[in-house]
Structure formats: C-alpha cells, structure tokens
Design an enzyme around this catalytic site. Structure first.
Site, short mmCIF file in Angstrom:
data_model
loop_
_atom_site.label_atom_id
_atom_site.label_comp_id
_atom_site.label_asym_id
_atom_site.label_seq_id
_atom_site.Cartn_x
_atom_site.Cartn_y
_atom_site.Cartn_z
N SER A 9 1.55 -3.99 2.41
CA SER A 9 2.52 -3.20 3.17
C SER A 9 2.66 -3.69 4.60
O SER A 9 3.50 -3.19 5.35
CB SER A 9 2.04 -1.74 3.21
OG SER A 9 0.84 -1.67 3.96
N CYS A 100 6.54 8.93 -4.04
CA CYS A 100 6.65 7.51 -3.84
C CYS A 100 5.60 6.78 -4.68
O CYS A 100 5.87 5.74 -5.29
CB CYS A 100 6.38 7.26 -2.37
SG CYS A 100 6.97 5.72 -1.86
N CYS A 200 7.26 7.78 3.81
CA CYS A 200 6.62 6.76 2.99
C CYS A 200 7.45 5.48 3.05
O CYS A 200 8.51 5.40 2.46
CB CYS A 200 6.55 7.28 1.57
SG CYS A 200 6.07 6.03 0.39
#
EC number: 2.8.1.13
Length: 395
Positions: A9, A100, A200
């Site tokens: 991420s 999510c 998110c």
C-alpha cells in the site's frame, strides 16, 4: 517455493510484511491497488495514491521483488463508494474499511493474485491466522494481533473460511514499534511514514466533504432533548418472553421535535452519525451536545448534553439474518441457542462481555453494560478469547 502476492500500500506495515515473507522463504510479488481516479469527484488537489504507489515501488525495488499496479477503481466505486452513499442516504453509517477488505482486498484483489499463480495473498494487517483440525477438516481461525494497541482483526470480521484459507498476515506476531524498527534497519522509504487516515485507501479525504459531492446539502433543525424527558423514564420491566425483552432493549426510540427545543440548524442529517460531537456548531450549552439520533426522512438531528446522556446508551442490538456472518461457520448458533462472548461495536473499542441470542429473524447481542452510540450500519464483532468468531451489521 510457494508464491505470495502481497498488497503493497506504500505504508510501513505492508512493506515489512513483504520482508517477513521473504525471510520465511516465500516467492513474493508486490501489487499496489489503485482504487480511485474519479475526477468528477474532486477529493483534494493532493494525489496521495501516486505518492503511495511510488513508495510501494521503491520498497519492492529495495527488497528485489517484482511489482505492478492494478487498477480496481471501477470495482471500488461500485462496491464501496456507491454502497456508502446508499447507506448514508438511508441514515445508516457504513464502515468502508470492513467492506473494503471483504469486497476488494480479499475478493477482487485475491482473484487477480490467484490468476498470477499465487498460493496465498498477504496484507499488512495486525492479526493472525490459526488452523485447527475438526472432523478431519482444516478450519481457519481469525485471531487478534499480538499488539493489543494495533489489533486489526475487527476490520477482517467479514472474511469467510475460503478467504482465510488463502490469506497470510505476516506481521500479526509483531508490535508496531518492532515493525518500524525493522523498516529502519532495512532503510525502507516507508520507515517513518505516518499511518494513513481517511477512507480506506482513497487517501486524504474528509468524509463530510466527500459526501457533500453526492448527497446534496439540505437545511434542517437540530433539536436538543433534555435528559429528564419522560421517554427516558418509561422503563418497561415485564415481558412475555426473552425475545420481547431483547426487542425492547435494542429498540430505536422514536423522537419527536416537540420532545425538546430547537437549538440550531444543519445542512443535512445524513452527514451526521450517532455519538458525533464535532460539526454541530451550537454553543451556549453547559455540556457539549452529542448526536443521539438522526431522522433522515424528516431531516432532523436529535442531540443531548453530555456524554452520559441517556439517549446515547443501549444494552442490546439486533443483526438480521441477511447481515449476519460467521467466520467460524462450525460454531454458528441455531435458533434458541445462546453464547457468551466478548464483543465490540467499533474498532479500538475495548471488548465488552455480551450474550448472543439466536432468534428466527436474526441475532441479538445483549451487553452486560450499556453501550454508548450503538450505530446502525456499523459492524458488531464477537470473540471468544483472542479469536473473532463472527460479525454482523447493526440494524
């Protein structure tokens, strides 16, 4: 070597998770999920996903693992953003992070990973996976992370056995300070990076700003309900059945404007959520005002003074069968059965003692102590010990 695709991420947790997998002898591939590029909804001039994907790429280079970006923005809009707007319109408060994980990371993303020949998908969540044998079958457990301060099992409360079977959580045994330390020793670009806040992985979004772009502002009144209001004193103590009692304890109070006084105006009841204190912009009260309920059809916000206001507290909540989920399907209750558990109604809330009661239409969660701001649309999750057994949407 087993192949693992990790969702990188651009944060420190997934960076270190990738390293830990390498150390454990897996072949690791890093994928960055791009989840948002709808220019019609201007979120902010900053472009955090670009920075994040660059950081993820630098980490992959440093660790010497293949890296690519996948664009999941279409599915994200459909499954998360549209769902959120739909829920807010109904006057519920959804939890995009839980969704999510269920819909994007461990579904759409997982399918892409498996197409790349992955044996597992990994994320940087602070939780652990256990495996036990039952009647000759593997059963997967979702366990709290070792770092009690960062445990993220709650966010994964909607995962299924099939999803858990293919998941790995490499940093579940580590604490956040240990993760930062490993990142520093490896000289990773993410070592000192702040944890992301906001939706998110849409990035730096303030939720009200985001909602205002879809849900049009509409002026309505803010009503203050005094704690002495009769409605809080009419306590019922006799019931025909246990289910009657639970229905009473979890009921939604039907507030009326004339139960209190109008103290201000707002720009849309759907921007507010139960327990909220900020953003009301009403002064002159002895204690701060908290939202005790919203009525989106009449566009009224009901508030009360102080965080001990009786309108904030309830002892039970209900989950319908459609929105009830067992991670441990083998432990699912039958109608008439009960289970003693620890439960939480929001992330980072301390676990509270509760009893689950299975009825025909769904499941009641009855708490030992009254809970503040039980909010429709949020998730309740229940545990025995450090294992999360199931969850549901508060109805």
């Amino acid at each position: 070597m087993k192949r693992v695709v990790i969702g990188l991420s651009g944060g420190v947790d997934s960076s270190v998770a990738a390293y830990v997998l390498q150390q454990q002898g897996y072949e690791v591939i890093g994928l960055f999920m791009k989840n948002w590029h709808d220019d019609s909804v201007t979120i902010s001039n900053e472009c955090p996903w670009l920075d994040d994907s660059n950081d993820a790429m630098l980490v992959a280079e440093k660790l010497g693992i293949p890296f690519q970006t996948v664009d999941l923005s279409e599915q994200y809009k459909e499954r998360i953003v549209d769902y959120m707007f739909h829920e807010y319109k109904k006057g519920r408060t959804p939890n995009p992070d839980v969704l999510c994980n269920r819909e994007i990371k461990f579904d759409v993303f997982m399918k892409i990973a498996l197409e790349l020949g992955a044996d597992f998908v990994a994320t940087g969540h602070y939780c652990r996976k256990g495996t036990i044998q039952k009647e000759g079958k593997d059963i997967y457990q979702l366990l709290s992370g070792v770092d009690g301060n960062k445990d993220q099992s709650y966010f994964l409360c909607q995962l299924s056995q099939e999803q858990l079977a293919k998941s790995l959580f490499p940093i579940g045994e580590l604490t956040k300070p240990q993760v930062r330390e490993i990142a520093s020793e490896l000289d990773l670009v993410t070592a000192e990076k702040k944890d992301s806040q906001g939706l998110c992985f849409i990035g730096k979004v303030k939720l009200p700003d985001f909602l205002q772009q879809q849900l049009k502002p509409k002026e309505g009144v803010i009503v203050e309900i005094p704690r002495e209001q009769d409605i809080f004193n009419q306590v019922k103590t006799e019931f025909n059945s246990e289910e009657d009692k639970l229905a009473y304890l979890s009921r939604k109070i039907d507030y009326q404007i004339d139960y209190g006084k109008i103290v201000g105006k707002h720009q849309g009841a759907h921007y507010f959520t139960k327990g909220q204190r900020k953003g009301l912009a009403v002064g002159g009260t002895i204690e701060p005002l908290f939202v005790i309920d919203t009525d989106v059809s009449a566009n009224v916000i009901y508030t009360g003074q102080g965080k001990e206001h009786p309108g904030l507290y309830k002892k039970a909540l209900f989950v319908t069968n459609e929105e009830l989920h067992w991670v441990r399907e083998d432990l699912a209750l039958n109608v008439g059965e009960t289970m003693n558990v620890k439960a939480r109604i929001r992330y980072r809330q301390a676990l509270e003692s509760a009893i689950l009661h299975k009825v025909d239409s769904g499941l009641y969660v009855e708490f030992e102590n009254p809970q503040s701001a039980i909010t429709e649309g949020q998730f309740v999750a229940w545990y025995i010990g450090d294992e999360l057994l199931g969850s549901g949407v508060i109805s």
